[in-house]
Design a protein around this motif. Structure first.
Motif, PDB file in Angstrom:
ATOM      1  N   ASN A  48       0.819  -1.213   0.000  1.00 18.36           N
ATOM      2  CA  ASN A  48       0.000   0.000   0.000  1.00 18.36           C
ATOM      3  C   ASN A  48       0.852   1.262   0.000  1.00 18.36           C
ATOM      4  OD1 ASN A  48      -2.445  -1.343  -0.063  1.00 18.36           O
ATOM      5  ND2 ASN A  48      -2.662  -1.409   2.158  1.00 18.36           N
ATOM      6  N   ILE A  49       1.980   1.224   0.680  1.00 15.70           N
ATOM      7  CA  ILE A  49       2.884   2.374   0.687  1.00 15.70           C
ATOM      8  C   ILE A  49       3.385   2.659  -0.723  1.00 15.70           C
ATOM      9  CG2 ILE A  49       5.112   3.234   1.518  1.00 15.70           C
ATOM     10  CD1 ILE A  49       4.662   1.504   4.038  1.00 15.70           C
ATOM     11  N   ILE A  50       3.730   1.614  -1.436  1.00 17.45           N
ATOM     12  CA  ILE A  50       4.266   1.755  -2.787  1.00 17.45           C
ATOM     13  C   ILE A  50       3.225   2.311  -3.757  1.00 17.45           C
ATOM     14  CG2 ILE A  50       5.231   0.512  -4.757  1.00 17.45           C
ATOM     15  CD1 ILE A  50       7.148   0.821  -2.401  1.00 17.45           C
ATOM     16  N   ILE A  51       1.997   1.784  -3.710  1.00 17.73           N
ATOM     17  CA  ILE A  51       1.002   2.241  -4.675  1.00 17.73           C
ATOM     18  C   ILE A  51       0.516   3.652  -4.360  1.00 17.73           C
ATOM     19  CG2 ILE A  51       0.273  -0.088  -5.295  1.00 17.73           C
ATOM     20  CD1 ILE A  51      -2.157   0.217  -3.537  1.00 17.73           C
ATOM     21  N   GLN A  52       0.575   4.064  -3.105  1.00 14.84           N
ATOM     22  CA  GLN A  52       0.240   5.448  -2.772  1.00 14.84           C
ATOM     23  C   GLN A  52       1.275   6.401  -3.343  1.00 14.84           C
ATOM     24  OE1 GLN A  52      -0.247   5.563   1.484  1.00 14.84           O
ATOM     25  NE2 GLN A  52      -2.356   4.807   1.402  1.00 14.84           N
ATOM     26  N   LEU A  53       2.525   5.995  -3.317  1.00 15.72           N
ATOM     27  CA  LEU A  53       3.580   6.817  -3.929  1.00 15.72           C
ATOM     28  C   LEU A  53       3.369   6.931  -5.433  1.00 15.72           C
ATOM     29  CD1 LEU A  53       6.791   5.660  -2.020  1.00 15.72           C
ATOM     30  CD2 LEU A  53       5.662   7.889  -1.886  1.00 15.72           C
ATOM     31  N   GLY A  54       2.908   5.854  -6.057  1.00 17.34           N
ATOM     32  CA  GLY A  54       2.604   5.903  -7.482  1.00 17.34           C
ATOM     33  C   GLY A  54       1.513   6.907  -7.784  1.00 17.34           C
ATOM     34  N   ILE A 224       3.169   1.178 -11.040  1.00 19.15           N
ATOM     35  CA  ILE A 224       2.926   1.670 -12.400  1.00 19.15           C
ATOM     36  C   ILE A 224       1.437   1.789 -12.680  1.00 19.15           C
ATOM     37  CG2 ILE A 224       3.195   1.128 -14.846  1.00 19.15           C
ATOM     38  CD1 ILE A 224       5.864  -0.227 -14.095  1.00 19.15           C
ATOM     39  N   THR A 225       0.678   0.791 -12.274  1.00 21.16           N
ATOM     40  CA  THR A 225      -0.773   0.813 -12.491  1.00 21.16           C
ATOM     41  C   THR A 225      -1.420   1.971 -11.742  1.00 21.16           C
ATOM     42  OG1 THR A 225      -0.764  -1.604 -12.676  1.00 21.16           O
ATOM     43  CG2 THR A 225      -2.894  -0.531 -12.367  1.00 21.16           C
ATOM     44  N   SER A 226      -1.000   2.169 -10.492  1.00 22.57           N
ATOM     45  CA  SER A 226      -1.548   3.264  -9.686  1.00 22.57           C
ATOM     46  C   SER A 226      -1.243   4.611 -10.325  1.00 22.57           C
ATOM     47  CB  SER A 226      -0.962   3.200  -8.272  1.00 22.57           C
ATOM     48  OG  SER A 226      -1.406   4.278  -7.495  1.00 22.57           O
ATOM     49  N   PHE A 227      -0.012   4.790 -10.809  1.00 20.20           N
ATOM     50  CA  PHE A 227       0.382   6.041 -11.449  1.00 20.20           C
ATOM     51  C   PHE A 227      -0.495   6.329 -12.671  1.00 20.20           C
ATOM     52  CE2 PHE A 227       2.698   8.225 -14.807  1.00 20.20           C
ATOM     53  CZ  PHE A 227       3.141   9.370 -14.164  1.00 20.20           C
ATOM     54  N   ILE A 228      -0.670   5.352 -13.519  1.00 23.35           N
ATOM     55  CA  ILE A 228      -1.439   5.541 -14.757  1.00 23.35           C
ATOM     56  C   ILE A 228      -2.888   5.901 -14.459  1.00 23.35           C
ATOM     57  CG2 ILE A 228      -2.345   4.372 -16.804  1.00 23.35           C
ATOM     58  CD1 ILE A 228       0.272   2.741 -16.850  1.00 23.35           C
ATOM     59  N   PHE A 229      -3.515   5.156 -13.573  1.00 20.87           N
ATOM     60  CA  PHE A 229      -4.934   5.378 -13.318  1.00 20.87           C
ATOM     61  C   PHE A 229      -5.171   6.614 -12.443  1.00 20.87           C
ATOM     62  CE2 PHE A 229      -5.197   1.186 -15.082  1.00 20.87           C
ATOM     63  CZ  PHE A 229      -6.441   1.170 -15.692  1.00 20.87           C
ATOM     64  N   ALA A 230      -4.191   6.992 -11.632  1.00 17.08           N
ATOM     65  CA  ALA A 230      -4.309   8.244 -10.887  1.00 17.08           C
ATOM     66  C   ALA A 230      -4.257   9.426 -11.847  1.00 17.08           C
ATOM     67  CB  ALA A 230      -3.199   8.355  -9.847  1.00 17.08           C
ATOM     68  N   MET A 231      -3.410   9.351 -12.840  1.00 20.40           N
ATOM     69  CA  MET A 231      -3.334  10.401 -13.855  1.00 20.40           C
ATOM     70  C   MET A 231      -4.664  10.547 -14.575  1.00 20.40           C
ATOM     71  SD  MET A 231      -1.155  12.587 -15.253  1.00 20.40           S
ATOM     72  CE  MET A 231       0.496  11.910 -15.057  1.00 20.40           C
ATOM     73  N   ILE A 232      -5.253   9.424 -14.933  1.00 22.30           N
ATOM     74  CA  ILE A 232      -6.561   9.446 -15.599  1.00 22.30           C
ATOM     75  C   ILE A 232      -7.611  10.074 -14.689  1.00 22.30           C
ATOM     76  CG2 ILE A 232      -8.421   7.985 -16.483  1.00 22.30           C
ATOM     77  CD1 ILE A 232      -6.243   5.996 -17.370  1.00 22.30           C
TER      78      ILE A 232
END
Length: 276
Positions: A48-54, A224-232
């Motif tokens: 969870n820490i990693i995907i929040q950073l993404g 990577i997935t979190s970064f992409i979908f957060a951008m969207i």
């Protein structure tokens, strides 16, 4: 890493990215979805820490020009100095209360029933906030005062209760305190940067023993997935609020929360045994 573990990382990365900056509670969704796909334990805390950073990296990238302008102008420009001061003032309440109460909240409130209840209550408050008459005095983040920032920062503290939503608390708080919808939304994004990075660094240090090299592929998929979908999600939300209110998110919160409570009440799912 087996196929199912990769799928779990992908699913939770999507959930984090889509919900972190929408007023629907990313933590609440993570708790519920992680239980449904049986992804928990100490490994999940590190993940969870990693995907929040993404997710937060997506916001940093989206507002990179504003961030760069502030950094360059900080030594001499009063506008940049005021903006930085406002972020610092808004950030402080969550730091103080987070350090004091974080462990207790995680121990007693990180469960689907609390999440569902907070989703419903927050949705009702959101509807009320949207329907009341808005008296606006700040139409951009540069027009905010330190008092506005402090009020939003205090509202953010409510998000320590899972299901409340950090973005929901700051955005609706901003609306109640006289910010325009666009200003409240953008300041919520900017405030997320120090808040989420600070929380992630603190958690990463606290749970540093949970990070193992063999988990890197799983973390990479989630990041990577979190970064992409957060951008969207961020770009979509900014376009959406230009001509719509937050009522649709309020109704979603209420419906989702009631669904979880109904499955618990009728015994379809034993949510009481679940801990985040």
């Amino acid at each position: 890493m087996d196929l199912w573990t990769a799928a779990q990382a992908l699913i939770l990365g999507v959930v984090e990215g889509l919900t972190e900056f929408l007023p629907v509670s990313s933590t609440g969704h993570q708790i519920i979805v992680a239980d449904l796909i049986d992804f928990g334990g100490e490994r999940a805390m590190a993940f969870n820490i990693i995907i929040q950073l993404g997710a937060i990296l997506a916001v940093v990238w989206e507002f990179r020009r504003k961030i760069l302008d502030v950094i360059i102008g900080l030594p001499k420009q009063r506008e940049a100095q005021r903006f930085t001061l406002n972020l610092f003032v808004a950030f402080l309440p969550a730091v103080v209360l987070g350090v004091i109460f974080a462990d207790l909240i995680h121990k007693y409130l990180f469960n689907p029933i609390t999440v569902a209840t907070a989703l419903v209550i927050g949705g009702v408050i959101m509807l009320w906030a949207e329907r009341r008459e808005h008296v606006i005095h700040a139409y951009s983040v540069d027009e905010m005062t330190w008092v506005d920032a402090l009020k939003v920062g205090m509202a953010q503290c409510l998000a320590m209760i899972p299901g409340t939503s950090r973005s929901g608390s700051t955005i609706i708080g901003g609306l109640l305190f006289g910010l325009s919808r666009k200003t409240a939304t953008e300041f919520s994004f900017f405030l997320a940067m120090p808040t989420m990075v600070g929380a992630a660094v603190y958690s990463a240090y606290k749970y540093r023993d949970l990070f193992r090299p063999d988990d890197f592929p799983v973390f990479a998929i989630g990041f990577i997935t979190s970064f992409i979908f957060a951008m969207i999600a961020v770009r979509g939300l900014l376009k959406f609020i230009a001509s719509h209110s937050y009522a649709v998110f309020a109704w979603y919160r209420i419906a989702f929360g009631l669904l979880i409570l109904a499955t618990w009440q009728f015994g379809w799912v034993d949510w009481t045994s679940v801990k985040g």
